[in-house]
Write an enzyme that holds these catalytic residues in place. Structure first.
Site: not given
Ligand SMILES: Nc1nc(=O)c2c([nH]1)NC[C@@H]1CN(c3ccc(C(=O)N[C@@H](CCC(=O)O)C(=O)O)cc3)C=[N+]21
Length: 292
Positions: A57, A101, A124
């Site tokens: 982010k 988060q 959110d």
């Molecule tokens: N209030 C709140 N809102 C959320 O939306 C929220 C949260 N808490 N707590 C944690 C989880 C987890 N989450 C992710 C979002 C994007 C990736 C992301 O960008 N993933 C990349 C990973 C890249 C990498 O590290 O290799 C992908 O899937 O390609 C990961 C995890 C949002 N969350």
């Protein structure tokens, strides 16, 4: 039965396209606004999934011109201290979006904390005001992950109306809003969860299967209807025998993809879409201030 050669729903590229559009929009709005959009991400403790998210982010905010007002608190922080920071951010004119988060440490009451976020800054979509709007199919800030799923389905021209959708997981962050958005798009929706009996039989009826359970490679080929669209919201970090970590989803990708018509990868699927929709929500509440 098999050999569908599933289409890979490329969330990474789609998210980049969205971010490029937002960047241009910020460039054209900021002279009039006199400031860039601002996003505050609050993190308490160090949940690994949250850490990945916060890192991605912040990089994206930098890239497209959103100012970050993030704060990290140690696990033992008192709820009152975070609540005070939220109140200050509610009043801060430079801040358009506030995100806490999840999950929070056990001594926190997440519900009461989330009630304290100004609904107009609730990027959110977790405040009861925004949740209520979603239930009523009104416009409002919506939860980023399910909104990202809907954008990706639309991007690939995947028909939702009339289809049987099964959502695994009933969290307030993903499962519940996901079911509501699919319903709004005229799918016939079933929500399944840890108490659901005979889960594989149910998932085999799904034209669209969304999993948000957080169990690595939980779903195998015998859970999938031939030709299904498989949307993987799981972000699970696993370690191979040499101790090297990698991210995998809830689906056993190699096992099920031959049976699917379309599937999202992990990484590169719904994760980047979640980030893109968070930025979109932030720009949206920024833009709204211009008109008010
Ligand atoms: N209030 C709140 N809102 C959320 O939306 C929220 C949260 N808490 N707590 C944690 C989880 C987890 N989450 C992710 C979002 C994007 C990736 C992301 O960008 N993933 C990349 C990973 C890249 C990498 O590290 O290799 C992908 O899937 O390609 C990961 C995890 C949002 N969350």
């Amino acid at each position: 039965m098999s050999n569908h050669a599933a289409r890979i729903l490329d969330g990474k590229t789609t998210a980049q396209t969205i971010q490029a559009r937002l960047k241009a929009e910020i460039e054209s709005l900021s002279p009039e606004m006199g400031r860039p959009p601002g996003l505050a991400v609050l993190m308490v403790g160090d949940n690994p999934a949250s850490a990945v998210y916060v890192r991605n982010k912040e990089k994206s905010c930098d890239r497209i011109g959103i100012a970050s007002f993030g704060r990290k608190f140690p696990t033992e922080t008192e709820q009152g201290e975070v609540a005070e920071v939220i109140e200050a951010l509610n009043q801060d004119e430079r801040v358009d979006g506030i995100l806490v988060q999840l999950p929070l440490p056990d001594h926190f009451d997440a519900v009461s904390l989330l009630h304290g976020i100004d609904p107009n800054k609730d990027v959110d979509g977790l405040h009861p005001m925004n949740m209520g709007r979603l239930v009523r199919s009104e416009t409002g800030l919506r939860s980023c992950t399910p909104a990202g799923v809907m954008v990706l389905l639309n991007e690939y021209g995947i028909e939702v109306a009339g289809k049987r959708a099964v959502v695994l997981g009933r969290s307030i962050l993903v499962g519940k809003p996901m079911a509501l958005m699919l319903l709004e798009a005229n799918a016939t929706v079933t929500m399944a969860h840890s108490r659901t009996e005979n889960l594989p039989e149910l998932t085999r009826s799904a034209d669209i299967l969304v999993s948000a359970v957080g169990k690595p490679k939980f779903i195998g080929a015998d859970w999938i209807k031939s030709g299904a669209v498989a949307i993987d919201v799981g972000i699970n970090r696993i370690f191979d025998s040499s101790g090297k970590g990698k991210l995998v989803g809830d689906f056993d990708f190699d096992a099920i993809s031959p049976f699917c018509s379309a599937i999202t990868p992990v990484p590169g699927g719904i994760g980047p879409m979640t980030v893109a929709l968070l930025l979109e929500n932030t720009v949206r509440s920024y833009r709204k201030k211009l008109r008010s």
